[in-house]
Design a protein around this motif. Structure first.
Motif, PDB file in Angstrom:
ATOM      1  N   TRP A  44      45.307  40.747  37.796  1.00 36.40           N
ATOM      2  CA  TRP A  44      46.336  39.733  37.866  1.00 36.40           C
ATOM      3  C   TRP A  44      45.747  38.468  37.192  1.00 36.40           C
ATOM      4  O   TRP A  44      44.493  38.084  37.112  1.00 36.40           O
ATOM      5  CB  TRP A  44      46.193  39.160  39.524  1.00 36.40           C
ATOM      6  CG  TRP A  44      46.690  39.899  40.474  1.00 36.40           C
ATOM      7  CD1 TRP A  44      47.711  41.134  40.170  1.00 36.40           C
ATOM      8  CD2 TRP A  44      46.664  39.806  41.982  1.00 36.40           C
ATOM      9  NE1 TRP A  44      48.204  41.346  41.403  1.00 36.40           N
ATOM     10  CE2 TRP A  44      47.442  40.759  42.349  1.00 36.40           C
ATOM     11  CE3 TRP A  44      45.960  39.245  42.742  1.00 36.40           C
ATOM     12  CZ2 TRP A  44      47.602  40.952  43.861  1.00 36.40           C
ATOM     13  CZ3 TRP A  44      46.169  39.199  44.110  1.00 36.40           C
ATOM     14  CH2 TRP A  44      46.862  40.313  44.605  1.00 36.40           C
ATOM     15  N   VAL A  59      52.489  36.919  40.075  1.00 42.22           N
ATOM     16  CA  VAL A  59      51.216  37.288  39.397  1.00 42.22           C
ATOM     17  C   VAL A  59      51.346  38.932  39.611  1.00 42.22           C
ATOM     18  O   VAL A  59      51.843  39.119  40.649  1.00 42.22           O
ATOM     19  CB  VAL A  59      49.999  36.803  39.860  1.00 42.22           C
ATOM     20  CG1 VAL A  59      49.746  37.048  41.315  1.00 42.22           C
ATOM     21  CG2 VAL A  59      48.957  37.335  38.804  1.00 42.22           C
ATOM     22  N   GLY A  60      51.255  39.535  38.470  1.00 40.24           N
ATOM     23  CA  GLY A  60      51.431  41.096  38.824  1.00 40.24           C
ATOM     24  C   GLY A  60      52.467  41.710  39.546  1.00 40.24           C
ATOM     25  O   GLY A  60      52.753  42.680  40.322  1.00 40.24           O
ATOM     26  N   ARG A 107      41.266  35.294  36.478  1.00 43.01           N
ATOM     27  CA  ARG A 107      41.706  36.622  36.601  1.00 43.01           C
ATOM     28  C   ARG A 107      41.044  37.125  37.691  1.00 43.01           C
ATOM     29  O   ARG A 107      39.905  36.828  38.265  1.00 43.01           O
ATOM     30  CB  ARG A 107      41.244  37.464  35.349  1.00 43.01           C
ATOM     31  CG  ARG A 107      41.725  38.712  35.166  1.00 43.01           C
ATOM     32  CD  ARG A 107      41.283  39.201  33.783  1.00 43.01           C
ATOM     33  NE  ARG A 107      41.728  40.558  33.402  1.00 43.01           N
ATOM     34  CZ  ARG A 107      41.741  41.161  32.253  1.00 43.01           C
ATOM     35  NH1 ARG A 107      41.004  40.474  31.363  1.00 43.01           N
ATOM     36  NH2 ARG A 107      42.371  42.226  31.968  1.00 43.01           N
ATOM     37  N   ARG A 147      40.923  41.433  39.313  1.00 41.44           N
ATOM     38  CA  ARG A 147      41.144  42.718  39.196  1.00 41.44           C
ATOM     39  C   ARG A 147      40.548  43.638  40.203  1.00 41.44           C
ATOM     40  O   ARG A 147      39.499  43.300  40.725  1.00 41.44           O
ATOM     41  CB  ARG A 147      40.435  43.118  37.819  1.00 41.44           C
ATOM     42  CG  ARG A 147      41.018  44.684  37.284  1.00 41.44           C
ATOM     43  CD  ARG A 147      40.438  44.777  36.053  1.00 41.44           C
ATOM     44  NE  ARG A 147      39.171  45.230  35.815  1.00 41.44           N
ATOM     45  CZ  ARG A 147      38.488  45.516  34.924  1.00 41.44           C
ATOM     46  NH1 ARG A 147      39.249  45.994  33.704  1.00 41.44           N
ATOM     47  NH2 ARG A 147      37.265  45.918  34.825  1.00 41.44           N
TER      48      ARG A 147
END
Length: 219
Positions: free
Chosen positions: A29, A37-38, A203, A205
């Motif tokens: 993301w 997002v995503g 970010r 992940r």
């Protein structure tokens, strides 16, 4: 004809085997806007802002705002590496939760938290609840200076929980872990809307396997 069938069968089997060996993709993301997002819609609480940083855009939180998603990227994962690139600010409460994953219908969760120390520093506090177990990594002996972006990670290999800041392992604990189920995510605040965050998140992940520090995101 027999040779052709055998070759074709071998090709199909090989392709199936190769596909089975491919690692599952990570959930990554990056906050280029505050709506999605995503490919997931975010619910906004308060007034978070989208800001520019030297390494890309980030979501900034003012201690009264948060982002919520109706998805739990940890669902079903027996092993994972959860990473976040963020910058804490010298403002707000001493205890601030800034990334929270939780399954629906239970208290099973993963939390990333910071603790402000009062001398312009902070340290990482991570927490997993899994079944009857409560596992906390409270890294008060590893303070960090405010004013810079950081990378934090929780790595779960199925039996041990470890957390890292900027690629350096700070703490670890044995854990009796069961994968979470479907649920929700909050960023900038705990899911129940307490312990608000002052800072920015660039970010997030989630990788469905154990990563080594050299594989972590840059910060």
């Amino acid at each position: 004809m027999k040779v052709f069938v055998m070759v074709g069968l071998f090709a199909v089997c090989y392709a199936t085997f190769a596909t089975a060996q491919e690692p599952a993709p990570a959930v990554d993301w990056q906050f280029t806007n505050l709506e999605m997002v995503g490919e997931h819609k975010m619910t906004i609480i308060g007034s978070p802002r989208l800001i520019d940083t030297p390494n890309g855009k980030a979501a900034e939180f003012d201690g009264q705002s948060g982002l919520f998603l109706e998805i739990n990227p940890l669902a079903g994962l027996k092993q994972f590496t959860a990473e976040v690139v963020f910058q804490p600010y010298a403002a707000g409460a001493k205890e601030q939760r800034f990334l929270h994953f939780q399954e629906d219908g239970s208290e099973n969760r993963l939390l990333f938290e910071i603790r402000l120390t009062g001398d312009n520093r902070w340290f990482l506090d991570t927490f997993i609840k899994s079944g009857d177990g409560n596992y906390t990594l409270f890294a008060e002996k590893s303070p960090h200076a405010l004013g810079s972006p950081y990378h934090a990670a929780v790595v779960m290999d199925g039996t041990t929980m470890r957390h890292y800041v900027n690629g350096l392992e700070e703490m670890a604990t044995p854990i009796k872990f069961a994968p979470q189920k479907d649920g929700r995510t909050s960023i900038g605040v705990r899911i129940n809307r307490v312990s608000w965050f002052n800072g920015a998140v660039r970010r997030v992940r989630i990788t469905p396997r154990v990563l080594e520090p050299q594989q972590f995101l840059p910060h």
